[in-house]
Design an enzyme around this catalytic site. Structure first.
Site, PDB file in Angstrom:
ATOM      1  CE  LYS A  91       9.452  -2.764  11.571  1.00 35.59           C
ATOM      2  NZ  LYS A  91       9.184  -3.947  12.690  1.00 35.59           N
ATOM      3  NE  ARG A  95      15.414  -3.344  14.399  1.00 34.08           N
ATOM      4  CZ  ARG A  95      14.679  -3.758  13.380  1.00 34.08           C
ATOM      5  NH1 ARG A  95      14.797  -3.105  12.419  1.00 34.08           N
ATOM      6  NH2 ARG A  95      14.240  -4.859  13.464  1.00 34.08           N
ATOM      7  NE  ARG A 151       9.227 -12.453   9.198  1.00 27.98           N
ATOM      8  CZ  ARG A 151       9.349 -11.165   9.376  1.00 27.98           C
ATOM      9  NH1 ARG A 151       8.724 -10.229   8.918  1.00 27.98           N
ATOM     10  NH2 ARG A 151      10.324 -11.071  10.260  1.00 27.98           N
ATOM     11  NE  ARG A 153      13.900 -12.357   8.923  1.00 26.83           N
ATOM     12  CZ  ARG A 153      13.705 -11.113   9.006  1.00 26.83           C
ATOM     13  NH1 ARG A 153      12.669 -10.427   8.482  1.00 26.83           N
ATOM     14  NH2 ARG A 153      13.941 -10.594  10.288  1.00 26.83           N
ATOM     15  NE  ARG A 188      13.756 -10.721  15.121  1.00 28.65           N
ATOM     16  CZ  ARG A 188      13.164 -11.470  14.321  1.00 28.65           C
ATOM     17  NH1 ARG A 188      13.117 -12.914  14.492  1.00 28.65           N
ATOM     18  NH2 ARG A 188      12.389 -10.798  13.268  1.00 28.65           N
TER      19      ARG A 188
HETATM   20  P1  ADP Z   1      12.220  -7.482  12.312  1.00 27.09           P
HETATM   21  O1  ADP Z   1      11.550  -6.034  12.126  1.00 27.09           O
HETATM   22  O2  ADP Z   1      11.066  -8.359  11.819  1.00 27.09           O
HETATM   23  O3  ADP Z   1      12.986  -7.814  13.298  1.00 27.09           O
HETATM   24  P2  ADP Z   1      14.031  -6.698  10.260  1.00 27.09           P
HETATM   25  O4  ADP Z   1      14.261  -7.499   8.767  1.00 27.09           O
HETATM   26  O5  ADP Z   1      13.576  -5.242  10.419  1.00 27.09           O
HETATM   27  O6  ADP Z   1      13.279  -7.526  10.925  1.00 27.09           O
HETATM   28  O7  ADP Z   1      15.650  -6.913  11.091  1.00 27.09           O
HETATM   29  C1  ADP Z   1      16.195  -8.081  11.097  1.00 27.09           C
HETATM   30  C2  ADP Z   1      17.347  -7.782  11.864  1.00 27.09           C
HETATM   31  O8  ADP Z   1      18.379  -6.927  11.158  1.00 27.09           O
HETATM   32  C3  ADP Z   1      17.196  -6.999  13.312  1.00 27.09           C
HETATM   33  O9  ADP Z   1      17.044  -8.180  14.221  1.00 27.09           O
HETATM   34  C4  ADP Z   1      18.607  -6.714  13.408  1.00 27.09           C
HETATM   35  O10 ADP Z   1      19.596  -7.626  13.833  1.00 27.09           O
HETATM   36  C5  ADP Z   1      19.080  -5.971  12.152  1.00 27.09           C
HETATM   37  N1  ADP Z   1      18.466  -4.762  11.728  1.00 27.09           N
HETATM   38  C6  ADP Z   1      17.927  -4.416  10.996  1.00 27.09           C
HETATM   39  N2  ADP Z   1      17.601  -3.023  10.893  1.00 27.09           N
HETATM   40  C7  ADP Z   1      18.398  -2.510  11.872  1.00 27.09           C
HETATM   41  C8  ADP Z   1      18.710  -1.167  12.265  1.00 27.09           C
HETATM   42  N3  ADP Z   1      17.969  -0.075  12.095  1.00 27.09           N
HETATM   43  N4  ADP Z   1      19.571  -1.095  13.358  1.00 27.09           N
HETATM   44  C9  ADP Z   1      20.182  -2.251  13.941  1.00 27.09           C
HETATM   45  N5  ADP Z   1      20.027  -3.563  13.221  1.00 27.09           N
HETATM   46  C10 ADP Z   1      19.192  -3.713  12.540  1.00 27.09           C
END
Ligand code: ADP
Length: 190
Positions: free
Chosen positions: A14, A89, A128, A134, A146
């Site tokens: 994404k 999400r 990554r 990270r 996740r």
């Molecule tokens: P990825 O899609 O690779 O898991 P992100 O950078 O989108 O990585 O998200 C990393 C973390 O941030 C998630 O595992 C969650 O803990 C938190 N997070 C991100 N966006 C949301 C959201 N919309 N609602 C709840 N938690 C979120």
């Protein structure tokens, strides 16, 4: 306005695609993951609270993320549109987003959902993790969690947009350019 939800499991690409999409369609990129990591780097109370969830691969509570994204939308009064990346999400987040946008007399135009096989997701995230630093990309148990959280809490968001006729699945396997072409093919039909 053109408002795009860029959807998909962790590691679907994404963030990579969002960079090219904002350039082509002149949209504002709102990534909740990036915003949360920014808060964490700044050691804000919100960031420190969010870290507890992110490190385990759990979702940050809805009210935290919803308030945060609403603030960011409000800061972008003149935007031509948004790309929402990593948000919504949960179905509750999707409902809250619809309310925020309708207050601004606009709505989500399309949800493009990247589809990637599970083993490929794990490979990409572990890869990554070696370069991004990270913590949530460096532990196989966190990565597995996740993906499980995605399947349980996030995948149902597809039904939400499907019911509105906005869900467009896109094959997320292949080169970055191939996938970009597929995404644009769907967005150009809006
Ligand atoms: P990825 O899609 O690779 O898991 P992100 O950078 O989108 O990585 O998200 C990393 C973390 O941030 C998630 O595992 C969650 O803990 C938190 N997070 C991100 N966006 C949301 C959201 N919309 N609602 C709840 N938690 C979120």
């Amino acid at each position: 306005m053109l408002n795009v939800v860029l959807f998909g499991p962790p590691g679907a690409g994404k963030g990579t695609q969002a960079v090219n999409l904002i350039e082509k369609y002149k949209l504002v990129h709102l990534s909740t993951g990036d915003i949360l990591r920014g808060e964490l780097a700044a050691k804000s109370p919100l960031g420190l609270e969010a870290k507890k969830f992110m490190d385990k691969g759990e979702l940050v509570p809805d009210e935290v993320v919803i308030g945060m994204i609403e603030g960011k939308i409000d800061q972008q009064a003149g935007a031509k549109g948004f790309i929402f990346d990593g948000f919504p999400r949960t179905k509750a987040q999707a409902g809250a987003l619809d309310k925020m946008l309708s207050k601004k007399n606009t709505a989500i135009s399309i949800m493009v959902a990247l589809e990637v096989e599970k083993q490929e997701l794990v490979n990409r995230l572990m890869g990554r993790g070696k370069v991004s630093g990270r913590a949530d990309d460096q532990d196989i148990n966190v990565i597995e969690n996740r993906i499980a959280v995605y399947n349980r809490e996030t995948a149902p968001v597809i039904d939400y947009y499907s019911a509105q006729g906005k869900f467009k699945p896109v094959n997320g396997m292949g080169t970055i350019d191939e996938i970009f072409g597929r995404l644009c093919g769907e967005i150009d039909k809006v």
